[in-house]
Design a protein around this motif. Sequence first.
Motif, PDB file in Angstrom:
ATOM      1  N   LYS A 104       0.840  -1.179   0.000  1.00 13.23           N
ATOM      2  CA  LYS A 104       0.000   0.000   0.000  1.00 13.23           C
ATOM      3  C   LYS A 104       0.889   1.247   0.000  1.00 13.23           C
ATOM      4  N   PRO A 105       0.345   2.408  -0.344  1.00 11.96           N
ATOM      5  CA  PRO A 105       1.162   3.629  -0.331  1.00 11.96           C
ATOM      6  C   PRO A 105       1.828   3.843   1.018  1.00 11.96           C
ATOM      7  N   GLY A 157       5.766   2.121  -8.059  1.00 11.79           N
ATOM      8  CA  GLY A 157       5.765   3.242  -7.138  1.00 11.79           C
ATOM      9  C   GLY A 157       6.013   2.829  -5.709  1.00 11.79           C
ATOM     10  N   TRP A 158       6.647   1.664  -5.500  1.00 14.96           N
ATOM     11  CA  TRP A 158       6.909   1.140  -4.166  1.00 14.96           C
ATOM     12  C   TRP A 158       8.318   1.492  -3.714  1.00 14.96           C
ATOM     13  N   ALA A 164      19.856   4.673  -8.374  1.00 19.97           N
ATOM     14  CA  ALA A 164      19.165   3.637  -9.149  1.00 19.97           C
ATOM     15  C   ALA A 164      17.744   3.389  -8.663  1.00 19.97           C
ATOM     16  N   GLY A 165      17.316   4.092  -7.597  1.00 18.34           N
ATOM     17  CA  GLY A 165      15.919   3.994  -7.203  1.00 18.34           C
ATOM     18  C   GLY A 165      15.643   3.574  -5.779  1.00 18.34           C
ATOM     19  N   ALA A 166      16.657   3.090  -5.054  1.00 10.23           N
ATOM     20  CA  ALA A 166      16.427   2.744  -3.649  1.00 10.23           C
ATOM     21  C   ALA A 166      16.101   4.010  -2.856  1.00 10.23           C
ATOM     22  N   LYS A 167      15.175   3.898  -1.888  1.00 10.63           N
ATOM     23  CA  LYS A 167      14.812   5.057  -1.071  1.00 10.63           C
ATOM     24  C   LYS A 167      15.775   5.242   0.092  1.00 10.63           C
ATOM     25  N   LYS A 168      16.249   4.130   0.641  1.00 12.28           N
ATOM     26  CA  LYS A 168      17.179   4.176   1.768  1.00 12.28           C
ATOM     27  C   LYS A 168      18.186   3.047   1.608  1.00 12.28           C
ATOM     28  N   VAL A 169      19.417   3.293   2.097  1.00  7.91           N
ATOM     29  CA  VAL A 169      20.475   2.282   2.068  1.00  7.91           C
ATOM     30  C   VAL A 169      21.178   2.281   3.422  1.00  7.91           C
ATOM     31  N   PHE A 170      21.336   1.114   4.008  1.00  9.09           N
ATOM     32  CA  PHE A 170      22.049   0.967   5.283  1.00  9.09           C
ATOM     33  C   PHE A 170      23.072  -0.144   5.152  1.00  9.09           C
TER      34      PHE A 170
END
Length: 345
Positions: free
Chosen positions: A141-142, A167-168, A192-198
């Motif tokens: 879901k959004p 859109g996820w 490349a499109g990831a929202k967060k990287v850890f």
Amino acid sequence: MSFVITQAPDKSIRYENYEIPEPQNDEVLVKFLASPVNPLDLLVIKGAYPVRPKFTHSSDPILGYEGVGEIIKCGTNITRFQPGDLVIPSAFGVGTWRSYAALNESLLTKIDSPNDLVFAALLRMAIAPAYFLVEEIRTLKPGEFIIQNAGTSTVAQYVTQFAATRGWSVTSVIRNRSPDGTKRITTALLAAGAKKVFDEDELERRALELRKKLKIVLALDSVYGDSGSLLKSALSDGGTFVHLGFLGGSGGEMKLGPQDLFGRRITLRGFRGSDHMAARSPEEQANLLNHWVAMFNRNELRLPALGLSLVKVNADQTNGTAALDAVRKAQEGSIGHRKQILLLK
């Protein structure tokens, strides 16, 4: 002349030259053009994968489970293919680490031509599982997140790409490395499109915080052991945890507490992309593969942002140094390792 890579009884990997085979009536002669060295191939070499190679050379199994080839010649009974067709294996164990093979037509699927043959060589074991993980496990879901480890792997990078078409949001976890290395990899994955990287250390410190702050409903574990446990810690109540690989080795353990299933209501699933593909008819499989090729040709999918290591292998390299070195590099699994792709000449 052509070459073949096999595994000797002592488990060593051999490179040998042999004569180009002649196809029988129900066979086609395939010239392989590009063949990856995948984690699954390394499991086969270790004897840890249930599907064994289908073909041998001098009684030794021929390695390589994925690749793309061109039909060179058809047997007299062949009607599905013609010379010039591009094909990929429709089953594991075909033996793609060789320059030529005479194969029954049932072992191959015809595909449309991509703008880069390397993309075709990744279809079965990178692009297909990434698509199924995004499309067939859980609908987001959004505002909800996917979290995945092995964030620099080819599968993970395609999970990010397919999720973006929906859109996820994706959070990718990478192995610990130097600060400069972490910064470089993080920048590439975010671009490349990831929202967060850890990295794993940061995820360990922040797992509970992320569970409360982000709605992480799908965790994709390619590593197992401690890394998989970290993903589980960050997963929101009611989330789905999917195990799909053993990049960290199968000897580790994942801790499962009494509250994970009862209190947090986490769903645990095992995943094999081959099962999802096998649920489709041969025609449906071909249509799906060509759908991805069309997406690539329209720049809706791209080759992995962190790149691949392209290794040119020629049949006149009598000792096969380049090919054998590529396999050894993959076996080492060092941090920052790129997927080796054998380009067969």
